[in-house]
Write an enzyme that holds these catalytic residues in place. Structure first.
Site: not given
Ligand code: ASP
Length: 339
Positions: A23, A36, A102-103, A175, A296
């Protein structure tokens, strides 16, 4: 023209940038609010939007991939690890920054921390909002990531993640939110540091072994062992564990309920898989805390491994690398305690 404007820039650290998409390189292209497409802008465009970076560092830019990080896979991890090692090898290069979605950033960061042999700074950075969004977070995150890569305190820290003025160790970061810019948290271990407008403050080193102290390597590998994650829940049965075994998994991570628990039907299937030499690692779906051995679930009896404080997706990364060295649950348990 003032003297300051015409004088040459002082010697700046040389930072290599590997771009993979995400992103941070995304753009709103019309349509539904918030919609987007990620991974559309080149690394030259992203760096060009933050001219202040040129005052801080001398950059070499390399576009390795252009994907949303949901499309990251073993082949790209291996390629990235090799490129990271090559980029950091020349004595004149001070550090590395990797732009990334970020994923799955936490998984790539942990993989690189375990597979790249370097003491130099290795910083992953992304953004939650695309580059042309209102209050895009990418430009400041990128500026701060370059500042961290230039900072001597980032030496021998393994891979780091920079976002929202925070610096996280690769092993600890996760995340935790679908949209907020403060999505990253280092849940059990706390922050590596803070970075505010390029000013860097360190809190503590990574507590586990990585990089030069790791036995893993991406060299000469084109694949990694297959490891599946099976998510536990009330009313779970053995179906998905059997499916993972049938698919050829060499390892299975259970995203267990509570401290890595699973329904008796699923536990029986997991024990049968372990008896066939498939490594079963118990992690937790809770998002925090430890999964200790034999609380457990009798790990000694069933031949299971306890993931400690690694979340399921991080446990999968370590298990893939562990299985390149051994299939012994006892030795893999030691790796989980060490890395
Ligand atoms: N779907 C995107 C990715 O991981 C989300 C992001 O970058 O925040 O590339």
């Amino acid at each position: 023209m003032s003297n300051a404007a015409s004088s040459p820039l002082p010697l700046r650290p040389r930072i290599h940038v590997l771009a993979t998409g995400g992103t941070i390189a995304g753009a709103h292209t019309g349509g539904a609010p918030g919609s987007y497409r990620s991974a559309t802008l080149s690394i030259e465009t992203l760096v060009g939007a933050v001219p202040q970076i040129a005052e801080m560092a001398d950059l070499a830019l390399e576009q390795v991939a252009q994907v949303g990080s949901q499309d990251m896979d073993d082949a790209l991890w291996l390629e990235l690890a090799r490129r990271a090692g090559a980029a950091l090898a020349p004595p004149g290069v001070a550090g590395l920054v990797i732009t990334h979605g970020t994923d799955t950033m936490e998984e790539t960061a942990y993989f690189l921390s375990l597979a790249v042999k370097t003491t130099k700074p290795m910083v992953l950075v992304g953004a939650m909002r695309p580059a042309n969004a209102i209050s895009a977070d990418g430009p400041m995150n990128l500026y701060n990531a370059i500042a961290v890569a230039c900072d001597p305190g980032a030496t021998s820290q393994g891979a780091l993640v920079v976002a929202n003025d925070e610096i996280h160790h690769a092993r600890a970061v996760s995340k935790t939110n679908t949209t907020q810019v403060g999505t990253f948290h280092s849940i059990n271990q706390g922050l590596a540091g803070l970075v505010n407008q390029g000013r860097v403050h360190w809190f503590g080193p990574a507590g586990t072994q990585h990089t030069l102290a790791s036995e893993f390597s991406a060299d000469a590998r084109s694949t990694l062992p297959r490891v599946e994650i099976v998510f536990a829940h009330a009313g779970m049965d053995r179906t998905l564990i059997d499916a993972a075994v049938a698919a050829g998994a060499e390892g299975i991570v259970i995203a267990g309920v509570g401290s890595g628990n699973l329904h008796a039907l699923a536990r029986t299937a997991a024990a049968e898989a372990a008896a066939k030499g498939i490594c079963i690692v118990r992690a937790s779906r809770t998002g925090g805390g430890m999964v200790e051995r034999s609380v457990e679930v009798d790990d000694d009896r069933f031949g299971f491994v306890a993931a400690g404080d690694l979340n399921p997706q991080k446990a999968r990364v370590l298990l893939k690398l562990a299985l390149t060295r051994t299939h012994s649950p006892a030795l893999i348990q030691e790796m989980f305690d060490r890395y």
